[in-house]
Design a protein around this motif. Structure first.
Motif, mmCIF file in Angstrom:
data_model
loop_
_atom_site.group_PDB
_atom_site.id
_atom_site.type_symbol
_atom_site.label_atom_id
_atom_site.label_comp_id
_atom_site.label_asym_id
_atom_site.label_seq_id
_atom_site.Cartn_x
_atom_site.Cartn_y
_atom_site.Cartn_z
ATOM 1 N N VAL A 48 -24.506 -99.818 -86.650
ATOM 2 C CA VAL A 48 -23.635 -100.189 -85.536
ATOM 3 C C VAL A 48 -22.199 -100.380 -86.014
ATOM 4 N N LEU A 49 -22.018 -101.136 -87.084
ATOM 5 C CA LEU A 49 -20.668 -101.371 -87.610
ATOM 6 C C LEU A 49 -20.033 -100.067 -88.063
ATOM 7 N N LEU A 50 -20.818 -99.198 -88.697
ATOM 8 C CA LEU A 50 -20.283 -97.915 -89.146
ATOM 9 C C LEU A 50 -19.824 -97.079 -87.946
ATOM 10 N N ALA A 51 -20.638 -97.047 -86.890
ATOM 11 C CA ALA A 51 -20.274 -96.279 -85.700
ATOM 12 C C ALA A 51 -18.995 -96.815 -85.061
ATOM 13 N N VAL A 52 -18.904 -98.131 -84.910
ATOM 14 C CA VAL A 52 -17.711 -98.725 -84.299
ATOM 15 C C VAL A 52 -16.481 -98.474 -85.167
ATOM 16 N N VAL B 217 -29.695 -111.085 -84.035
ATOM 17 C CA VAL B 217 -28.323 -111.530 -84.265
ATOM 18 C C VAL B 217 -27.570 -110.582 -85.185
ATOM 19 N N TYR B 218 -28.297 -109.882 -86.078
ATOM 20 C CA TYR B 218 -27.593 -109.011 -87.017
ATOM 21 C C TYR B 218 -27.115 -107.718 -86.369
ATOM 22 N N TRP B 219 -27.514 -107.438 -85.129
ATOM 23 C CA TRP B 219 -26.955 -106.283 -84.435
ATOM 24 C C TRP B 219 -25.450 -106.432 -84.248
ATOM 25 N N PHE B 220 -25.030 -107.657 -83.918
ATOM 26 C CA PHE B 220 -23.625 -107.855 -83.545
ATOM 27 C C PHE B 220 -22.903 -108.884 -84.404
ATOM 28 N N MET B 221 -23.569 -109.526 -85.341
ATOM 29 C CA MET B 221 -22.903 -110.536 -86.159
ATOM 30 C C MET B 221 -21.727 -109.961 -86.957
ATOM 31 N N PRO B 222 -21.839 -108.790 -87.592
ATOM 32 C CA PRO B 222 -20.653 -108.235 -88.267
ATOM 33 C C PRO B 222 -19.514 -107.924 -87.301
ATOM 34 N N LEU B 223 -19.859 -107.490 -86.086
ATOM 35 C CA LEU B 223 -18.815 -107.214 -85.097
ATOM 36 C C LEU B 223 -18.103 -108.493 -84.677
ATOM 37 N N MET C 142 -3.287 -101.283 -94.368
ATOM 38 C CA MET C 142 -3.301 -102.177 -95.528
ATOM 39 C C MET C 142 -4.398 -101.741 -96.500
ATOM 40 N N ARG C 143 -4.068 -101.573 -97.769
ATOM 41 C CA ARG C 143 -5.043 -101.180 -98.782
ATOM 42 C C ARG C 143 -5.924 -102.376 -99.143
ATOM 43 N N PRO C 144 -7.264 -102.226 -99.032
ATOM 44 C CA PRO C 144 -8.123 -103.363 -99.327
ATOM 45 C C PRO C 144 -8.089 -103.731 -100.805
ATOM 46 N N ASP C 145 -8.087 -105.014 -101.077
ATOM 47 C CA ASP C 145 -8.115 -105.518 -102.441
ATOM 48 C C ASP C 145 -9.579 -105.636 -102.867
ATOM 49 N N LEU C 146 -10.048 -104.654 -103.623
ATOM 50 C CA LEU C 146 -11.459 -104.627 -103.996
ATOM 51 C C LEU C 146 -11.817 -105.735 -104.981
ATOM 52 N N ASN C 147 -10.833 -106.278 -105.683
ATOM 53 C CA ASN C 147 -11.113 -107.418 -106.558
ATOM 54 C C ASN C 147 -11.565 -108.628 -105.734
ATOM 55 N N LYS C 148 -10.889 -108.833 -104.602
ATOM 56 C CA LYS C 148 -11.296 -109.929 -103.724
ATOM 57 C C LYS C 148 -12.690 -109.691 -103.174
ATOM 58 N N THR D 147 -12.944 -102.336 -93.114
ATOM 59 C CA THR D 147 -12.558 -102.196 -91.706
ATOM 60 C C THR D 147 -11.585 -103.292 -91.297
ATOM 61 N N LEU D 148 -11.860 -104.524 -91.723
ATOM 62 C CA LEU D 148 -10.939 -105.620 -91.443
ATOM 63 C C LEU D 148 -9.566 -105.353 -92.049
ATOM 64 N N ALA D 149 -9.545 -104.897 -93.296
ATOM 65 C CA ALA D 149 -8.272 -104.654 -93.974
ATOM 66 C C ALA D 149 -7.489 -103.541 -93.294
ATOM 67 N N ARG D 150 -8.190 -102.542 -92.742
ATOM 68 C CA ARG D 150 -7.504 -101.423 -92.106
ATOM 69 C C ARG D 150 -7.057 -101.746 -90.687
ATOM 70 N N VAL D 151 -7.950 -102.368 -89.895
ATOM 71 C CA VAL D 151 -7.681 -102.565 -88.473
ATOM 72 C C VAL D 151 -6.830 -103.800 -88.229
ATOM 73 N N VAL D 152 -7.164 -104.901 -88.891
ATOM 74 C CA VAL D 152 -6.466 -106.161 -88.657
ATOM 75 C C VAL D 152 -5.220 -106.269 -89.518
ATOM 76 N N LYS D 153 -5.264 -105.638 -90.708
ATOM 77 C CA LYS D 153 -4.124 -105.675 -91.634
ATOM 78 C C LYS D 153 -3.737 -107.113 -91.961
ATOM 79 N N ALA D 154 -4.742 -107.889 -92.323
ATOM 80 C CA ALA D 154 -4.501 -109.295 -92.660
ATOM 81 C C ALA D 154 -5.024 -109.579 -94.063
ATOM 82 N N GLY D 155 -4.383 -110.528 -94.722
ATOM 83 C CA GLY D 155 -4.822 -110.899 -96.056
ATOM 84 C C GLY D 155 -6.006 -111.837 -96.072
#
Length: 418
Positions: free
Chosen positions: A145-149, A311-317, A1-7, A103-111
């Motif tokens: 961490v998020l970049l590596a995952v 908490v910020y180590w894993f909060m984005p994950l 899914m292509r991310p909507d950068l406007n959003k 990453t969400l837009a690519r992996v989850v493919k959700a709006g």
């Protein structure tokens, strides 16, 4: 899914507006750590070695180098040191938000990626307190961490070596920032047999080269300081989780033994994961993210020390896991979100000795000041953080048990069906 950068742009504007408004109202509320970083920068400006002259640097040298830069920029621009530092943290968080959104837009493919990002980062009080009031650099750790995952997930899609090598570099730069991202190294063992020997060698250099080079330079300037303050650092014990309970109950012998118990248990599990993942080509995205969360969350949940900035180590994950998770996972994460927001609001609102106490800028009474002093004690912090700690333990146990079942299934089938 292509991310909507406007959003994403709208989410970013909301995020920056909220943080700007918070700093306008409570910019004078600074944590103890912010004062420590200013002192380190002053030592550097005077030509001293902060690893020797202060007790505040317990990490590889990247953060020290950034503090030196912040000091010079504050003098050049004639703005406060805290303003420059907070601006950097907010900029890193903005980059992290873009990475999380794509990453969400690519992996989850959700709006719903923009809504999840809005709730999980932009309007999350825990995130706001970290970059605006606490002023520690764990948001930078969270970015690496998020970049590596994210790169491991890309590698799993097509087994292109460039993504694996970039994941090695991301963890290597994360380790140069703070050693803890190295705990995710087992993820790099997935499908390692598909890589050429030269690629594996280059990956090892990218993973271990930055921290080896960085620490070796500061090590020769003061070996004892690096051994005790960096390599021997175990964070603050006695106000969270097991160590908090041991202190509360007066179990000093248990408190002294717990670091060795944790290292033995965590290290054994880590080695077992290395063996398991080295035999597999793939895990699904939810398993990859869950494994990263468990490896990181287990450190504050079960480890010998704790800081709320971890908490910020894993909060984005966790935001990514919310998108990938089942209904039960989402309900649990919603409960964790609410408890964490309440806990951090009390801590950062009233504990003026450690975290800045923004609520005391709104109103001050004798009872609130006394409550703030009480919250600074180890016993009170242990009690306040007890629900959050229990949820951390439940998350580690729940997500970890699912991965353990997969491991034992592989053992029973002789690694078939990988």
């Amino acid at each position: 899914m292509r991310p909507d950068l406007n959003k994403f742009g709208l989410v970013l504007v909301i995020s920056l507006t909220v943080r700007g408004g918070y700093l306008f109202l409570f910019g004078d509320c600074a944590s103890f750590d912010l004062g420590c970083w200013k002192h380190v920068a002053d030592v550097l400006q005077a030509g001293g070695n902060p690893y020797h002259e202060t007790r505040f640097l317990n990490y590889p040298p990247l953060w020290m180098q950034l503090l030196c830069l912040f000091k010079k920029l504050s003098l050049f621009w004639n703005v406060s040191f805290n303003t420059v530092l907070r601006g950097f943290l907010i900029a890193v968080e903005s980059a992290l938000s873009l990475l999380l959104y794509t990453t969400l837009a690519r992996v989850v493919k959700a709006g719903s990626a923009a809504q999840w990002l809005l709730a999980g980062i932009a309007l999350n009080p825990v995130a706001i307190y970290q970059v605006c009031q606490h002023g520690n650099f764990d948001v930078l750790v969270g970015f690496w961490v998020l970049l590596a995952v994210s790169l491991v997930l890309r590698f799993q899609e097509a087994f292109a070596a460039r993504f694996w090598l970039l994941a090695c570099l991301a963890l290597g730069l994360g380790a140069l920032t703070k050693i803890v991202p190295l705990c995710l190294a087992p993820l790099l063992l997935l499908a390692w047999r598909r890589l050429h020997a030269l690629e594996l060698l280059l990956g090892a250099v990218l993973l271990l080269g930055p921290i080896t080079l960085g620490l070796s330079i500061v090590y020769v300037l003061g070996p004892e300081d690096i051994q005790s303050k960096v390599l021997g650092y175990r964070s603050v014990a006695g106000d969270f989780g097991f160590t908090g309970l041991f202190t509360w109950l007066g179990l000093s012998s248990w408190l002294a033994a717990w670091p060795r118990v944790f290292i033995l248990g965590y290290g054994s599990t880590w080695l077992a994961l290395c063996l398991w993942l080295s035999q597999r080509d793939t895990l699904n995205p939810r398993q990859v993210v869950s494994l990263a969360v468990v490896l990181l969350m287990a450190i504050p949940a079960l480890g010998p020390g704790y800081g709320p900035q971890y908490v910020y180590w894993f909060m984005p994950l966790l935001v990514l896991l919310y998108g990938l998770g089942t209904r039960g996972t989402r309900r649990f994460l919603g409960l964790l979100y609410g408890v964490a927001a309440a806990t951090y609001t009390i801590e950062y609102g009233l504990n003026f000795k450690t975290y800045g106490a923004f609520w005391l800028d709104i109103t001050q009474t004798r009872s609130l000041l006394q409550l703030g002093l009480t919250l600074a004690t180890p016993a009170a912090q242990t009690g306040l953080n007890l629900p959050l700690w229990l949820l951390y333990c439940a998350g580690v146990a729940g997500w970890g048990s699912g991965l353990a079942r997969e491991l034992f299934r592989d053992l029973r089938t002789g690694w078939q069906g990988k």
